[in-house]
Scaffold this motif. Structure first.
Motif, PDB file in Angstrom:
ATOM      1  N   LYS A   5     -35.937  12.406 -16.108  1.00  0.00           N
ATOM      2  CA  LYS A   5     -36.303  11.584 -17.264  1.00  0.00           C
ATOM      3  C   LYS A   5     -36.684  10.185 -16.803  1.00  0.00           C
ATOM      4  CE  LYS A   5     -35.225  14.596 -20.538  1.00  0.00           C
ATOM      5  NZ  LYS A   5     -36.255  15.213 -21.397  1.00  0.00           N
ATOM      6  N   LYS A   6     -37.760   9.662 -17.349  1.00  0.00           N
ATOM      7  CA  LYS A   6     -38.218   8.310 -17.006  1.00  0.00           C
ATOM      8  C   LYS A   6     -37.548   7.306 -17.950  1.00  0.00           C
ATOM      9  CE  LYS A   6     -42.569   9.564 -17.387  1.00  0.00           C
ATOM     10  NZ  LYS A   6     -42.436  11.043 -17.428  1.00  0.00           N
TER      11      LYS A   6
ATOM     12  N   GLU B 204     -42.645   3.852 -13.882  1.00  0.00           N
ATOM     13  CA  GLU B 204     -43.545   2.935 -13.189  1.00  0.00           C
ATOM     14  C   GLU B 204     -44.256   2.056 -14.219  1.00  0.00           C
ATOM     15  OE1 GLU B 204     -43.795   2.679  -9.987  1.00  0.00           O
ATOM     16  OE2 GLU B 204     -42.589   4.417  -9.409  1.00  0.00           O
ATOM     17  N   GLN B 205     -44.781   0.934 -13.740  1.00  0.00           N
ATOM     18  CA  GLN B 205     -45.501   0.037 -14.642  1.00  0.00           C
ATOM     19  C   GLN B 205     -46.702   0.764 -15.258  1.00  0.00           C
ATOM     20  OE1 GLN B 205     -46.654  -3.659 -12.841  1.00  0.00           O
ATOM     21  NE2 GLN B 205     -47.370  -4.555 -14.751  1.00  0.00           N
TER      22      GLN B 205
ATOM     23  N   ILE C 263     -40.992   0.330 -28.479  1.00  0.00           N
ATOM     24  CA  ILE C 263     -41.297   1.520 -29.278  1.00  0.00           C
ATOM     25  C   ILE C 263     -42.801   1.791 -29.248  1.00  0.00           C
ATOM     26  CG2 ILE C 263     -41.366   2.426 -31.642  1.00  0.00           C
ATOM     27  CD1 ILE C 263     -38.702   0.913 -32.120  1.00  0.00           C
ATOM     28  N   ARG C 264     -43.573   0.723 -29.382  1.00  0.00           N
ATOM     29  CA  ARG C 264     -45.037   0.853 -29.387  1.00  0.00           C
ATOM     30  C   ARG C 264     -45.564   1.316 -28.036  1.00  0.00           C
ATOM     31  NH1 ARG C 264     -45.824  -3.897 -30.784  1.00  0.00           N
ATOM     32  NH2 ARG C 264     -46.496  -4.837 -28.827  1.00  0.00           N
ATOM     33  N   MET C 265     -44.969   0.831 -26.954  1.00  0.00           N
ATOM     34  CA  MET C 265     -45.444   1.144 -25.607  1.00  0.00           C
ATOM     35  C   MET C 265     -44.964   2.505 -25.103  1.00  0.00           C
ATOM     36  SD  MET C 265     -47.288  -1.487 -24.798  1.00  0.00           S
ATOM     37  CE  MET C 265     -47.486  -1.356 -23.024  1.00  0.00           C
ATOM     38  N   ASN C 266     -43.950   3.074 -25.777  1.00  0.00           N
ATOM     39  CA  ASN C 266     -43.370   4.343 -25.307  1.00  0.00           C
ATOM     40  C   ASN C 266     -43.225   5.319 -26.473  1.00  0.00           C
ATOM     41  OD1 ASN C 266     -42.382   3.573 -22.350  1.00  0.00           O
ATOM     42  ND2 ASN C 266     -41.874   1.866 -23.708  1.00  0.00           N
ATOM     43  N   PRO C 267     -44.345   5.801 -27.010  1.00  0.00           N
ATOM     44  CA  PRO C 267     -44.294   6.695 -28.174  1.00  0.00           C
ATOM     45  C   PRO C 267     -43.491   7.968 -27.887  1.00  0.00           C
ATOM     46  CG  PRO C 267     -46.472   6.710 -27.147  1.00  0.00           C
ATOM     47  CD  PRO C 267     -45.725   5.586 -26.526  1.00  0.00           C
TER      48      PRO C 267
END
Length: 441
Positions: free
Chosen positions: A11-12, A43-44, A74-78
């Motif tokens: 899991k990331k 990672e970035q 939340i927005r960057m990791n749907p």
């Protein structure tokens, strides 16, 4: 249901941490727990499966930044499992749980439960956003933590919580009562840092001088034992209340093997009238005694001081008294911040209110005073030779580090110097004026 931690394998994970060094240490420990079970840092630019936001609530601005950080992650990791923890999560539990996309809210006193809650949520396979939010019941357990970023310093948590209830502060409500691990447990963590190659440790906590309340020990006993840990070359005390900084502690640091001539001591106000309104546990006479005692035993000590401006009751004449008092002290730097109204605090009962414009003006005056004192401290060090612990550099041209007494020094970049302590001759200021140029002796 038996928790299956293997569900974390592959899991990331991603973290967003706000506020104090204590929060960063705790985030680092949570990340280490997740990695121990196979999770990996995203990672970035890579979307994470699990996101943890560790919040702060020391000011209204901190609250706002916390909400912004939650919504951004939340927005960057749907589709990610989103966990919000920390002091803001403790005090505004329901507000945070109502943010769409937040799955688990864990108050500051329950950070030790983040790992099992994540595993439980992943195993339950409930639709994200419907997982039951953790309760706010009091937990007086001590959650040990230690962090290491991209620099040479480790931040080691030795104490948590506060029993003081100053009129302007919500931290006792967010962090709970004062508690700590044992001397033996903290020393064991320091040994682990040494085994990893760490050379410098910053001791962190909410009210660090109160160490020992739950174990019948004392902060002096702690630092005496830490000083014996082989491999750790430097210790710094992150912040210690003046009434808890005993003369014995000062004398020990001055004669110790590894405790640096560097102190950070919160003042908050240089007016005795304001200190009474704040319900601080000292007056300006005691604070002055502590500063002068440090300087008597360690003339070159770097002393940082917290100062709050614009709190309720800080009339103009009180501020002028405070300014004159601070100006008279041989301190090196001020951490200046404006008073922020916090719901539920006793400060709201104080009638005199300082306008935002006046807060800004007072802050600017103190920041200018701080800049002058720091420059004088650096100028005094010019022409001397001090030991410098060098940090990793992102620049190809220069690298920097700090002297034992916390003066920033720049030298031409040499990767071989990273995480080594070198004797350095201190010269003039660099172009930015925020460090001294050094020459290796």
């Amino acid at each position: 249901m038996m928790l299956d931690f293997s569900i974390l394998a592959g899991k990331k994970i991603a973290f967003s941490t706000l506020g104090c060094k204590l929060n960063f240490a705790e985030s680092s420990s949570i990340a280490s727990q997740l990695r121990e079970h196979g999770a990996v840092m995203a990672e970035q630019g890579q979307a994470a499966d699990i996101c943890v936001v560790n919040t702060c609530t020391v000011t209204e601005v901190a609250d706002r930044k916390g909400r912004q950080a939650i919504k951004k992650i939340i927005r960057m990791n749907p589709g990610a499992l989103v966990v919000v923890t920390g002091c803001y999560a403790q005090l505004k539990h329901q507000l945070i749980s109502s943010i769409e996309g937040v799955d688990i809210v864990v108050g500051a006193e329950h950070k030790n439960q983040v790992l099992p809650l994540i595993v439980d949520a992943l195993q339950s396979k409930l639709p994200m956003g419907n997982y039951e939010v953790n309760s706010q019941q009091k937990n007086e357990d001590f959650f040990p933590a230690c962090s290491h970023g991209d620099r040479t310093r480790y931040f080691l948590k030795v104490q948590d919580g506060c029993n003081y209830f100053c009129t302007y502060c919500t931290i006792p409500f967010a962090r709970g009562r004062s508690r700590n691990g044992s001397v033996e447990a903290v020393v064991s963590q320091a040994r682990a840092v040494a085994e990893e190659g760490g050379k410098e440790i910053v001791l962190t906590g909410v009210n660090i001088g109160d160490f020992g309340r739950t174990t019948g020990e004392s902060f002096l006993q702690l630092i005496q034992e830490l000083d014996k840990v082989e491999g750790i070359e430097r210790y710094r005390i992150s912040s210690i209340e003046p009434n808890l900084l005993t003369d014995e502690i000062i004398e020990f640091c001055a004669s110790s093997r590894a405790f640096m001539p560097h102190f950070h001591i919160p003042l908050q106000s240089g007016s005795d009238d304001v200190l009474k309104l704040m319900r601080r546990r000292y007056d300006t006479a005691l604070f002055q005694h502590k500063i002068l005692t440090v300087k008597r035993f360690m003339p070159d000590a770097f002393i940082g001081v917290d100062v709050m401006v614009g709190c309720r009751g800080e009339r103009p004449e009180f501020f002028e008294q405070a300014y004159a008092f601070i100006d008279s002290l041989p301190v090196s730097q001020l951490h200046v911040f404006s008073y922020s109204e916090r719901p539920g605090t006793k400060a709201l009962d104080i009638p005199f209110v300082v306008s935002p414009e006046e807060k800004h003006e007072r802050s600017q005056r103190l920041i200018e005073l701080s800049d002058r004192k720091t420059r004088e401290c650096y100028e005094k060090a010019q022409g001397t030779v001090r030991p410098v612990l060098f940090e990793h550099s992102r620049s190809k041209r220069v690298m920097s580090g700090f002297t034992d007494n916390y003066i920033r020094v720049e030298v031409p970049n040499n990767p071989d110097l990273y995480n080594t302590i070198q004797q350095v001759s201190l010269g003039g200021f660099n172009t930015k004026g925020d460090a001294l140029k050094g020459v290796l002796s």
